[in-house]
Design a protein around this motif. Sequence first.
Motif, PDB file in Angstrom:
ATOM      1  N   VAL A 126       0.839  -1.202   0.000  1.00 25.15           N
ATOM      2  CA  VAL A 126       0.000   0.000   0.000  1.00 25.15           C
ATOM      3  C   VAL A 126       0.876   1.256   0.000  1.00 25.15           C
ATOM      4  CG1 VAL A 126      -1.772   1.290   1.234  1.00 25.15           C
ATOM      5  CG2 VAL A 126      -1.905  -1.188   1.126  1.00 25.15           C
ATOM      6  N   ASN A 163       0.585   3.959  -2.865  1.00 23.11           N
ATOM      7  CA  ASN A 163       0.313   5.366  -2.599  1.00 23.11           C
ATOM      8  C   ASN A 163       1.389   6.275  -3.186  1.00 23.11           C
ATOM      9  OD1 ASN A 163      -1.961   4.621  -1.244  1.00 23.11           O
ATOM     10  ND2 ASN A 163      -1.361   5.463   0.733  1.00 23.11           N
ATOM     11  N   TRP A 191      -1.594  11.797   3.544  1.00 15.23           N
ATOM     12  CA  TRP A 191      -0.840  11.975   2.296  1.00 15.23           C
ATOM     13  C   TRP A 191      -1.455  13.165   1.567  1.00 15.23           C
ATOM     14  CZ3 TRP A 191       2.596   8.083  -0.221  1.00 15.23           C
ATOM     15  CH2 TRP A 191       3.045   7.147   0.701  1.00 15.23           C
ATOM     16  N   ASP A 234      -1.256  14.695  -1.324  1.00 11.69           N
ATOM     17  CA  ASP A 234      -1.737  14.713  -2.703  1.00 11.69           C
ATOM     18  C   ASP A 234      -2.797  13.661  -2.994  1.00 11.69           C
ATOM     19  OD1 ASP A 234      -0.082  16.817  -3.788  1.00 11.69           O
ATOM     20  OD2 ASP A 234       1.584  15.467  -3.373  1.00 11.69           O
ATOM     21  N   LEU A 235      -3.076  12.829  -2.013  1.00  9.58           N
ATOM     22  CA  LEU A 235      -4.022  11.733  -2.247  1.00  9.58           C
ATOM     23  C   LEU A 235      -5.291  11.946  -1.434  1.00  9.58           C
ATOM     24  CD1 LEU A 235      -1.584   8.696  -1.952  1.00  9.58           C
ATOM     25  CD2 LEU A 235      -2.146  10.046  -3.981  1.00  9.58           C
ATOM     26  N   PRO A 236      -6.375  11.296  -1.839  1.00  2.78           N
ATOM     27  CA  PRO A 236      -7.586  11.335  -1.013  1.00  2.78           C
ATOM     28  C   PRO A 236      -7.305  10.731   0.358  1.00  2.78           C
ATOM     29  CG  PRO A 236      -8.055  10.427  -3.172  1.00  2.78           C
ATOM     30  CD  PRO A 236      -6.570  10.541  -3.077  1.00  2.78           C
ATOM     31  N   GLU A 245      -6.935   6.971   1.017  1.00  2.00           N
ATOM     32  CA  GLU A 245      -5.698   6.216   0.783  1.00  2.00           C
ATOM     33  C   GLU A 245      -4.885   6.121   2.070  1.00  2.00           C
ATOM     34  OE1 GLU A 245      -5.413   4.706  -1.996  1.00  2.00           O
ATOM     35  OE2 GLU A 245      -7.077   5.749  -2.970  1.00  2.00           O
ATOM     36  N   THR A 246      -4.859   7.211   2.835  1.00  2.00           N
ATOM     37  CA  THR A 246      -4.176   7.163   4.127  1.00  2.00           C
ATOM     38  C   THR A 246      -4.883   6.178   5.053  1.00  2.00           C
ATOM     39  OG1 THR A 246      -3.584   9.481   3.862  1.00  2.00           O
ATOM     40  CG2 THR A 246      -3.307   8.543   6.045  1.00  2.00           C
ATOM     41  N   ARG A 287      -6.593   3.547   4.219  1.00  2.00           N
ATOM     42  CA  ARG A 287      -6.273   2.188   3.764  1.00  2.00           C
ATOM     43  C   ARG A 287      -4.890   1.762   4.262  1.00  2.00           C
ATOM     44  NH1 ARG A 287      -9.387  -1.515   2.277  1.00  2.00           N
ATOM     45  NH2 ARG A 287     -11.384  -0.630   1.688  1.00  2.00           N
ATOM     46  N   LEU A 288      -3.949   2.696   4.156  1.00  2.00           N
ATOM     47  CA  LEU A 288      -2.592   2.397   4.612  1.00  2.00           C
ATOM     48  C   LEU A 288      -2.595   2.124   6.116  1.00  2.00           C
ATOM     49  CD1 LEU A 288       0.403   2.112   4.188  1.00  2.00           C
ATOM     50  CD2 LEU A 288       0.631   4.580   4.327  1.00  2.00           C
ATOM     51  N   ARG A 339      -5.235  17.925  -0.244  1.00  2.00           N
ATOM     52  CA  ARG A 339      -4.847  19.330  -0.427  1.00  2.00           C
ATOM     53  C   ARG A 339      -6.024  20.214  -0.831  1.00  2.00           C
ATOM     54  NH1 ARG A 339      -4.153  18.759  -6.148  1.00  2.00           N
ATOM     55  NH2 ARG A 339      -3.362  16.656  -6.376  1.00  2.00           N
TER      56      ARG A 339
END
Lengths: 271, 303
Positions: free
Chosen positions: A13, A17, B85, B87-89, B92-93, B95-96, B130
């Motif tokens: 992941v 990312n 993160w 630049d990401l939705p 995604e963070t 999920r990580l 962002r």
Amino acid sequence: MFSVKRNMGKYLVIAKNSLQEYFTYRLNFILWRVRVVISILISFFLWQTIFRDRSQVFGYSQAQMLTYIILLTLMNGVVLSTRVFRVAEEINLGKLSNILIRPVNYFGYTFARDISDKGINIFFSVIEIMLLVLLLHPPLIVQTQIFFLSLFIFFLIMAAILYFEIGMILSCIGFWSRETWGPQFIFFILVAFLAGTYFPLDILPYPVYNLLQLLPFTYLVYFPLKIYLGTISYQYILRGFLILTFWIFTLWWVLNLLWRKGLKLYTSEGQ
Amino acid sequence: MRSIFIRKTQEIKAVDDISFAIDQGELVGFIGPNGAGKTTTLKCLSGLLYPSTGSIKVFGFTPFERKKEFLKQISLVMGQKNQLWWDLPAMETFRLNKEIYEIEEKAFQKTLAELSGLLEIENLLTVPVRQLSLGQRMKMELVAALLHRPKVLFLDEPTIGLDVVMQKKVRDFIAEYNRQYSSTILLTSHYMADVKQLCRRLIIIDHGRIVYDGDFKNLVMKYANFKIITVLFKERNLDKDKLAKIGQIKEIDLPKVVFAVPVAQATSIAARILQNLPVEDLNIEEPEIEEVIRLVFSKKKYG
């Protein structure tokens, strides 16, 4: 080890990312690739000119030399693409805290980010190599012996690990100083020269070449390429393997030492 | 292993030989002037800083060792820092974090649905961070920090920079979370409203020392044994000396006068004012918490 799959998931992941993050800065990336291609082209045409009126230079045939130069773009992807130098900045800005606070190994985290960096760079370098070969029709050496090819891949991986360690060690400067860019910049130039990203190192005077082989940098670019070309004795490969292994273990020890000491000084400041 | 973690009381020792124990499920406010060591204490407790001397224990763990079992049970949110993160939705963070904290898919979906429902951010999960406003981002930070259901939550200035409405929402969420999951929360803030609404218990530190640790109400009684009477008179021509005899004047800007009077006499004094003077409006209030804190620091009668 009880949950290898789980751990893999973590790092997958992270890599995914990072890759996604990359697409936000497409233009930056494309320009970076252009830069790599241009520098390869410069070397390529320079050597082509040198070989115009002779068949051997410094013991290299034209095909060997041009193969070396073209494969440099692959080396850039596999070994030299890394974002490990951002770690210094992360230390200084306190962003390191985000990772430290979570149950994840920081080195693993950074390496996973690098994997996606390398992946995308390798992907592009392969396309570029194909284009260069199609457009310029250079005489090339295609290594067909499984032995040299598998050794080449093995040493590529070792080189990537070595470069990761060196980059992390340099980033540790961030724990002691806010001025990390200077040392890193000098290091880039040193590596470009000492690792053989401009020319094969064995065209240097023998004493210099001999000395360079004791340093880790030789094994980043020059050594693996030399193995690909196959113009290298078994004895020399074994010696290289021993020196490289020595450096990988030593630098790993140094890195862990610096990291432990650094974390004790880490103030998690910034922003 | 489990039994170690579900103990009733967690002993937490902090810098400068100050120690305090916090019960499971308690919501404690941590306040003090800038540079008193609030954030430093939180960073030490969450294992980011290495204590130069002495030792720290949080439910049996030494935070700086950053044992996996320890990190999985805590969370730190810093209002001024971004953990997502950029630049990401935010998804995604999340999920990580699901992978990092080894959360089961089912539990992950359930917690995420609950938290995003409480914070009303379901439709923002796929927007790059962002592009979010500060308030929206703060909500995402909270979700990211709570997905693994930490036993102990450290909140450093969670409402900083937010507008009043958003501050209230974040505050309500923290209160609700604490109530629903009975997790232990240690919170620092500059906004007294945060502390007043959220924390029954208060720890005040100054120069790395605890100067007060106890009930919020006791603090007010101990340091501010007075009430504030604000009177708006019908006319401006009033004798200031006469007014001064009623009680201690804190502020005077006729026709408005603010008195500070002892708690016991507050009602009788108010009655007297209403009887004898031309009053337009009268208000009896508790002293502002800011003022109480100021008194704590100015009197320096610690302990």
